[in-house]
Design a protein around this motif. Structure first.
Motif, short mmCIF file in Angstrom:
data_model
loop_
_atom_site.label_atom_id
_atom_site.label_comp_id
_atom_site.label_asym_id
_atom_site.label_seq_id
_atom_site.Cartn_x
_atom_site.Cartn_y
_atom_site.Cartn_z
N SER A 1 0.83 -1.20 0.00
CA SER A 1 0.00 0.00 0.00
C SER A 1 0.87 1.26 0.00
O SER A 1 1.74 1.42 0.85
CB SER A 1 -0.90 -0.02 1.25
OG SER A 1 -1.41 1.25 1.54
N CYS A 2 0.61 2.15 -0.97
CA CYS A 2 1.32 3.43 -0.99
C CYS A 2 0.56 4.44 -1.84
O CYS A 2 -0.34 4.08 -2.60
CB CYS A 2 2.75 3.28 -1.52
SG CYS A 2 2.87 2.97 -3.30
N ASN B 1 -2.04 -11.85 4.47
CA ASN B 1 -1.30 -12.28 5.67
C ASN B 1 -0.54 -11.14 6.33
O ASN B 1 -0.32 -11.15 7.55
CB ASN B 1 -0.31 -13.38 5.30
CG ASN B 1 -0.99 -14.63 4.76
OD1 ASN B 1 -1.06 -14.84 3.57
ND2 ASN B 1 -1.52 -15.45 5.66
N ILE B 2 -0.10 -10.15 5.53
CA ILE B 2 0.67 -9.04 6.07
C ILE B 2 0.58 -7.86 5.10
O ILE B 2 0.37 -8.06 3.89
CB ILE B 2 2.16 -9.45 6.27
CG1 ILE B 2 2.91 -8.39 7.10
CG2 ILE B 2 2.86 -9.71 4.95
CD1 ILE B 2 4.32 -8.84 7.54
N VAL B 3 0.68 -6.66 5.64
CA VAL B 3 0.64 -5.45 4.83
C VAL B 3 1.99 -4.74 4.93
O VAL B 3 2.49 -4.51 6.04
CB VAL B 3 -0.47 -4.48 5.29
CG1 VAL B 3 -0.44 -3.19 4.46
CG2 VAL B 3 -1.83 -5.15 5.22
N PHE B 4 2.58 -4.41 3.79
CA PHE B 4 3.74 -3.53 3.76
C PHE B 4 3.26 -2.22 3.14
O PHE B 4 2.59 -2.23 2.10
CB PHE B 4 4.88 -4.12 2.93
CG PHE B 4 5.65 -5.20 3.64
CD1 PHE B 4 6.71 -4.87 4.49
CD2 PHE B 4 5.31 -6.53 3.48
CE1 PHE B 4 7.42 -5.86 5.15
CE2 PHE B 4 6.02 -7.53 4.14
CZ PHE B 4 7.07 -7.19 4.98
N ALA B 5 3.59 -1.11 3.77
CA ALA B 5 3.01 0.16 3.33
C ALA B 5 3.98 1.32 3.47
O ALA B 5 4.91 1.28 4.27
CB ALA B 5 1.73 0.46 4.13
N VAL C 1 3.36 -3.18 8.24
CA VAL C 1 4.77 -2.79 8.32
C VAL C 1 5.00 -1.55 7.46
O VAL C 1 4.90 -1.62 6.23
CB VAL C 1 5.70 -3.94 7.85
CG1 VAL C 1 7.16 -3.54 8.05
CG2 VAL C 1 5.37 -5.23 8.60
N GLU C 2 5.27 -0.43 8.11
CA GLU C 2 5.52 0.80 7.35
C GLU C 2 7.00 0.87 6.98
O GLU C 2 7.88 0.77 7.84
CB GLU C 2 5.13 2.04 8.14
CG GLU C 2 5.41 3.32 7.37
CD GLU C 2 4.78 4.57 7.97
OE1 GLU C 2 4.88 5.63 7.34
OE2 GLU C 2 4.20 4.48 9.07
N LEU C 3 7.27 1.06 5.69
CA LEU C 3 8.63 1.25 5.20
C LEU C 3 8.87 2.75 5.04
O LEU C 3 8.13 3.41 4.32
CB LEU C 3 8.83 0.53 3.86
CG LEU C 3 8.51 -0.98 3.83
CD1 LEU C 3 8.65 -1.52 2.42
CD2 LEU C 3 9.41 -1.74 4.79
#
Length: 420
Positions: free
Chosen positions: A39-40, A138-142, A161-163
């Motif tokens: 997500s971005c 299962n997981i969100v990277f954002a 998980v925010e990058l």
């Protein structure tokens, strides 16, 4: 680019041109593989490959996990501005739904005299919960995840998980700190920083909150030379100077208004370009200026400079990965771009010209950690031609800091976060 009814209408039309992904609410995936939602905002999709805009951070993440059998879904955080043909096939978009939620929440707040934000987050959370369930995420990277997405994921015990898409965020950055002044349920569960300064700041401002902080190597930096062709800057020039532009100086941010007459680049720099044809000026447009349609005036002004002066380069400077571009230049000039941190790592001295960075200024304190660490790499200058000209003539590139590891195996780090 001062706000007007016409410009607001233009923005609305751009938002409404992106149709919502309604099908995701009515059909559950049969996918049995581990699934990741990426997500971005569209402005974070600055890398263009085969006419498709992608997030460099997400490309690096996928490369780190390429040995695993994983399904990826991508979400354009509202409000998406890229056409569907410019993003990964199947990318999710909810501009219409988010706009209706925003209007409803605002009208409701007029009746109950309460802030519309709580109701908006509640309704958006319901929307994202259906997405997470139906896609079996299962997981969100954002990058800067929506508040409603964080609330929905937390309620389902799914990690968000925010990058970090910037670097060298310090305790002096009030805007950065402000985003954490809200309830834990609307914040990510994990945050990954890519530099020591940001990691230290995150540890301070997340103390007492249900957030895990991590410090790692930027996955895009680690893999980008394997992913994109490394170009070069042609021509024999005495010096090659990167000029990184920013948005906000054209009426969008009050503290930055009335600093640049044209809202894009100061007349001192234009004069420097004109008077020094022995130097190359690589002008890098900010992703927001490149992607958002209503920044057309900014793009046109810089294109005109490029057509007018042979020592101005914009195409490679605006598209090449920053860490690769920095290897090819000698100096860096900006108002207050976060490129400063990466330039420092590469041994490229930066001249910061924004008046708000000086004592008593609105943004005083930003980049001071770089200045105190090594003042030869960061100079707080003034918008005066003679001073800028003297700096470019007397400042030299420094040895690169040995902290940007390449070819490092990052899979174990992300597999651990994913608990795979």
């Amino acid at each position: 680019m001062h706000s007007s009814i016409g410009q607001k209408l233009q923005q609305l039309l751009v938002f409404l041109s992106r149709i919502d992904t309604i099908s995701v609410f009515f059909k559950k995936t049969k996918e049995s593989r581990y699934s990741i939602l990426l997500s971005c905002h569209d402005v974070d999709r600055a890398m263009i490959q085969n006419k498709i805009n992608s997030s460099p951070l997400f490309i690096g993440l996928k490369t780190a996990l390429q040995e695993k059998d994983i399904s990826y879904y991508e979400l354009s955080n509202p409000f998406g501005v890229l056409k569907s043909s410019r993003v990964v096939i199947g990318s999710l978009s909810f501009n219409y739904a988010t706009l209706l939620i925003k209007i409803y929440s605002t009208l409701l707040s007029k009746i109950n005299k309460r802030s519309p934000l709580d109701k908006r987050v509640e309704l958006e959370s319901y929307l994202y919960r259906r997405v997470l369930i139906n896609l079996k995420i299962n997981i969100v990277f954002a990058i800067d995840p929506p508040l409603g997405l964080c609330e929905a994921a937390r309620s389902m015990n799914i990690k968000v998980v925010e990058l970090m898409h910037g670097n060298n965020y310090s305790m002096s950055d009030e805007i950065f700190k402000e985003k954490f002044n809200r309830h834990d349920k609307t914040l990510p569960t994990d945050i990954v920083a890519f530099d020591d300064c940001t990691f230290s700041t995150l540890n301070n401002i997340t103390e007492g909150k249900c957030i895990r902080t991590h410090n790692s190597i930027n996955p895009w930096h680690n893999y980008c030379e394997d992913i994109v062709p490394v170009g070069n800057l042609n021509g024999e020039f005495k010096r090659k100077i990167l000029v990184s532009l920013q948005w906000g100086y054209d009426g969008e941010r009050e503290p930055l208004s009335n600093i640049l007459d044209n809202g894009v680049i100061h007349s001192c720099l234009i004069k420097l370009i004109k008077n020094h044809d022995e130097m190359m000026f690589c002008i890098r447009l900010h992703p927001i200026q490149l992607i958002r349609p209503w920044y057309k005036k900014h793009r046109q002004l810089i294109f005109e400079l490029s057509n007018m002066y042979e020592n101005v380069e914009i195409e490679y400077a605006s598209s090449a990965p920053l860490n690769i571009l920095l290897k090819a230049v000698d100096l860096h000039i900006t108002m207050s771009s976060s490129c400063t941190g990466e330039a420092s790592n590469q041994g490229v001295p930066t001249l910061l010209l924004c008046p708000t960075l000086h004592e008593d200024g609105t943004n005083y304190g930003l980049f001071r950690e770089l200045y105190s660490e090594n003042s030869t790499l960061v100079e707080f200058g003034f918008l005066q031609y003679a001073l800028i000209e003297d700096w470019v003539n007397t400042t030299d590139k420094k040895p690169r800091k040995d902290i940007l590891c390449t070819k490092k195996e990052l899979a174990p780090f992300y597999l651990d976060i994913c608990e795979l």
